[in-house]
Design an enzyme around this catalytic site. Structure first.
Site, mmCIF file in Angstrom:
data_model
loop_
_atom_site.group_PDB
_atom_site.id
_atom_site.type_symbol
_atom_site.label_atom_id
_atom_site.label_comp_id
_atom_site.label_asym_id
_atom_site.label_seq_id
_atom_site.Cartn_x
_atom_site.Cartn_y
_atom_site.Cartn_z
ATOM 1 N N LEU A 109 1.029 -1.074 0.023
ATOM 2 C CA LEU A 109 -0.325 -0.180 -0.817
ATOM 3 C C LEU A 109 0.722 1.339 0.328
ATOM 4 C CD1 LEU A 109 -2.392 -1.266 2.439
ATOM 5 C CD2 LEU A 109 -2.763 -0.893 0.010
ATOM 6 N N PRO A 110 0.270 2.375 -0.366
ATOM 7 C CA PRO A 110 1.038 3.507 -0.764
ATOM 8 C C PRO A 110 1.978 4.509 0.536
ATOM 9 C CG PRO A 110 -1.309 3.819 -1.480
ATOM 10 C CD PRO A 110 -1.097 2.579 -0.619
ATOM 11 N N THR A 116 5.606 0.472 1.661
ATOM 12 C CA THR A 116 7.039 1.334 2.125
ATOM 13 C C THR A 116 6.634 2.152 3.592
ATOM 14 O OG1 THR A 116 8.640 1.193 0.852
ATOM 15 C CG2 THR A 116 8.898 2.854 2.524
ATOM 16 N N LYS A 119 15.194 0.024 4.625
ATOM 17 C CA LYS A 119 14.367 0.536 3.206
ATOM 18 C C LYS A 119 14.813 2.145 3.411
ATOM 19 C CE LYS A 119 11.754 1.076 -0.287
ATOM 20 N NZ LYS A 119 12.648 0.483 -1.331
ATOM 21 N N LYS A 123 8.091 10.806 -0.170
ATOM 22 C CA LYS A 123 7.930 10.593 1.486
ATOM 23 C C LYS A 123 8.656 9.582 1.665
ATOM 24 C CE LYS A 123 6.574 6.168 0.976
ATOM 25 N NZ LYS A 123 5.921 5.255 1.427
HETATM 26 P P1 NAD Z 1 0.582 2.260 -5.986
HETATM 27 O O1 NAD Z 1 -0.102 3.264 -5.732
HETATM 28 O O2 NAD Z 1 0.812 1.833 -7.682
HETATM 29 O O3 NAD Z 1 -0.106 1.325 -5.318
HETATM 30 C C1 NAD Z 1 -0.662 1.215 -4.562
HETATM 31 C C2 NAD Z 1 -2.313 0.309 -5.024
HETATM 32 O O4 NAD Z 1 -3.065 0.374 -3.540
HETATM 33 C C3 NAD Z 1 -3.304 1.056 -5.432
HETATM 34 O O5 NAD Z 1 -3.258 0.503 -6.685
HETATM 35 C C4 NAD Z 1 -4.583 1.802 -4.815
HETATM 36 O O6 NAD Z 1 -5.384 1.676 -5.752
HETATM 37 C C5 NAD Z 1 -4.571 0.856 -3.906
HETATM 38 N N1 NAD Z 1 -5.571 1.109 -2.280
HETATM 39 C C6 NAD Z 1 -4.877 1.854 -2.240
HETATM 40 N N2 NAD Z 1 -5.187 2.370 -0.991
HETATM 41 C C7 NAD Z 1 -6.509 0.857 -0.494
HETATM 42 C C8 NAD Z 1 -6.872 1.342 0.324
HETATM 43 N N3 NAD Z 1 -7.645 1.784 1.682
HETATM 44 N N4 NAD Z 1 -7.674 -0.462 -0.681
HETATM 45 C C9 NAD Z 1 -7.308 -1.929 -1.019
HETATM 46 N N5 NAD Z 1 -6.320 -0.627 -2.227
HETATM 47 C C10 NAD Z 1 -5.556 0.706 -1.638
HETATM 48 O O7 NAD Z 1 2.075 2.385 -5.799
HETATM 49 P P2 NAD Z 1 2.711 0.985 -5.843
HETATM 50 O O8 NAD Z 1 4.135 2.150 -6.373
HETATM 51 O O9 NAD Z 1 3.407 -0.419 -6.154
HETATM 52 O O10 NAD Z 1 4.546 1.051 -4.372
HETATM 53 C C11 NAD Z 1 3.228 0.327 -2.835
HETATM 54 C C12 NAD Z 1 3.961 0.793 -2.005
HETATM 55 O O11 NAD Z 1 5.393 0.260 -2.761
HETATM 56 C C13 NAD Z 1 4.666 1.982 -1.021
HETATM 57 O O12 NAD Z 1 4.991 1.690 -0.627
HETATM 58 C C14 NAD Z 1 6.178 2.287 -2.089
HETATM 59 O O13 NAD Z 1 6.544 3.271 -1.428
HETATM 60 C C15 NAD Z 1 6.571 0.621 -2.162
HETATM 61 N N6 NAD Z 1 7.697 0.971 -3.255
HETATM 62 C C16 NAD Z 1 7.479 0.651 -5.035
HETATM 63 C C17 NAD Z 1 8.534 0.711 -5.771
HETATM 64 C C18 NAD Z 1 8.295 0.741 -6.931
HETATM 65 O O14 NAD Z 1 9.634 0.893 -7.705
HETATM 66 N N7 NAD Z 1 7.313 1.327 -7.391
HETATM 67 C C19 NAD Z 1 9.821 0.155 -4.959
HETATM 68 C C20 NAD Z 1 9.259 -0.427 -3.492
HETATM 69 C C21 NAD Z 1 9.185 -0.093 -3.100
#
Ligand code: NAD
Length: 296
Positions: free
Chosen positions: A65-66, A96, A171, A246
């Protein structure tokens, strides 16, 4: 086969859930965004009607999740998932978030007899799709070992950093360094281009010299130098600037708490705030190179 509930199927979670299906797990998926949920169904997951519905009968609950507010809201304060998760299940939160958010989740889970680890990842969307993520975990040895079959289906490098919250500390340190070397890579490439070099030639030289780093090797920020990276698709997909901002905020908050000096991290946070504030929040973090381009 074991049942996995997967919540949050965005840029990262989509590929991770698909790899669990490939490894033979039954995955009950939920995301607020219909398009994200549809993608998971196409990858072989079952669509749950809500987060609470997804976790019924789960052996493992994985979330991606975000941010920390959303994680706390889903598990504890809002959807109250902790009251719906079977006691025998293991929670693996891969989001994260701040170490204190992870510790609170773990404590609240423990009160209900449920095990929990924080397991944030490194590697980006390509590694999430390829199943080659690095997981940095916080929790007990026992919970880490119990999570191993799930983590191994989504990643190739598994680390136990320490107790609850330790994965998040690792992280946040890693991502502060990532921001710093992405910015350094971007400004160096732009400097070379401004002085007449071909960015592909300069990238190849630096990759084989002392400036080599992950951003150059796997995630070149200059458009057209590397295929299959966000720079070559107008910085769409990938790791959004708002998420990097963030993460840098998490690092600076922690540094304030521990009275640590993080001058490069502070500057990186300011540059990402500037860049995100110019309408780039949803674009990939390698688009920071645009801050160094001269206006036509
Ligand atoms: P993203 O925004 O693409 O995905 C997050 C998903 O969570 C979305 O599809 C959103 O609709 C869903 N969501 C939000 N609130 C919700 C709820 N209440 N119930 C159900 N679903 C819900 O983000 P991401 O890039 O996939 O990142 C997710 C996590 O991974 C973050 O914490 C980010 O910091 C971490 N991260 C991302 C990357 C990257 O390269 N994108 C790499 C390492 C870590």
């Amino acid at each position: 086969m074991a049942q996995v509930a997967f919540i949050g199927l965005g840029n990262m979670g989509g590929g991770m859930a698909a790899n669990l299906v490939k490894a033979g797990f039954d995955v009950n998926a939920f995301d607020l965004a219909p398009a994200a949920l549809q993608g998971a169904v196409e990858a072989g997951c079952s669509a749950a009607a809500s987060a609470v519905a997804a976790v019924a009968n789960a052996d493992y609950v994985v979330s991606m999740l975000p941010n920390g507010a959303i994680v706390e809201s889903i598990y504890i304060d809002g959807d109250q998932l902790l009251d719906a998760i079977p006691q025998t299940a293991l929670i693996i939160d891969c989001s994260t978030i701040a170490a204190q958010n992870s510790r609170r989740l773990s404590e609240e889970a423990q009160k209900r007899g449920i095990s929990c680890i924080d397991a944030p990842v490194s590697g980006g969307v390509a590694a999430a799709e390829a199943g080659t993520l690095a997981f940095m975990c916080g929790g007990t040895e026992q919970a880490f070992e119990a999570a191993r079959p799930i983590l191994s289906a989504m990643g190739s490098k598994l680390f136990l950093a320490g107790g609850s919250g330790a994965g998040q500390v690792a992280k946040m340190c890693n991502n502060m360094l990532l921001a710093v070397h992405m910015i350094g890579t971007a400004e160096s490439l732009q400097l070379g281009v401004d002085n007449g070099l071909d960015p592909a030639v300069l990238s190849e030289i630096m990759l084989n010299s002392s400036g080599s780093n992950w951003s150059l090797e796997k995630y070149n920020p200059y458009p057209g130098v590397m295929d299959n990276v966000p720079a070559s698709r107008n910085y769409e997909g990938g790791f959004m600037n708002m998420l990097m901002l963030k993460d840098l905020g998490l690092a600076l908050d922690a540094a304030t708490g521990s009275k640590s000096s993080v001058p490069m991290g502070s500057l990186a946070r300011s540059l990402y705030a500037l860049h995100a504030g110019k309408g780039n929040e949803l674009r990939d973090f390698s688009s920071i190179i645009e801050q160094f381009k001269k206006s036509p």
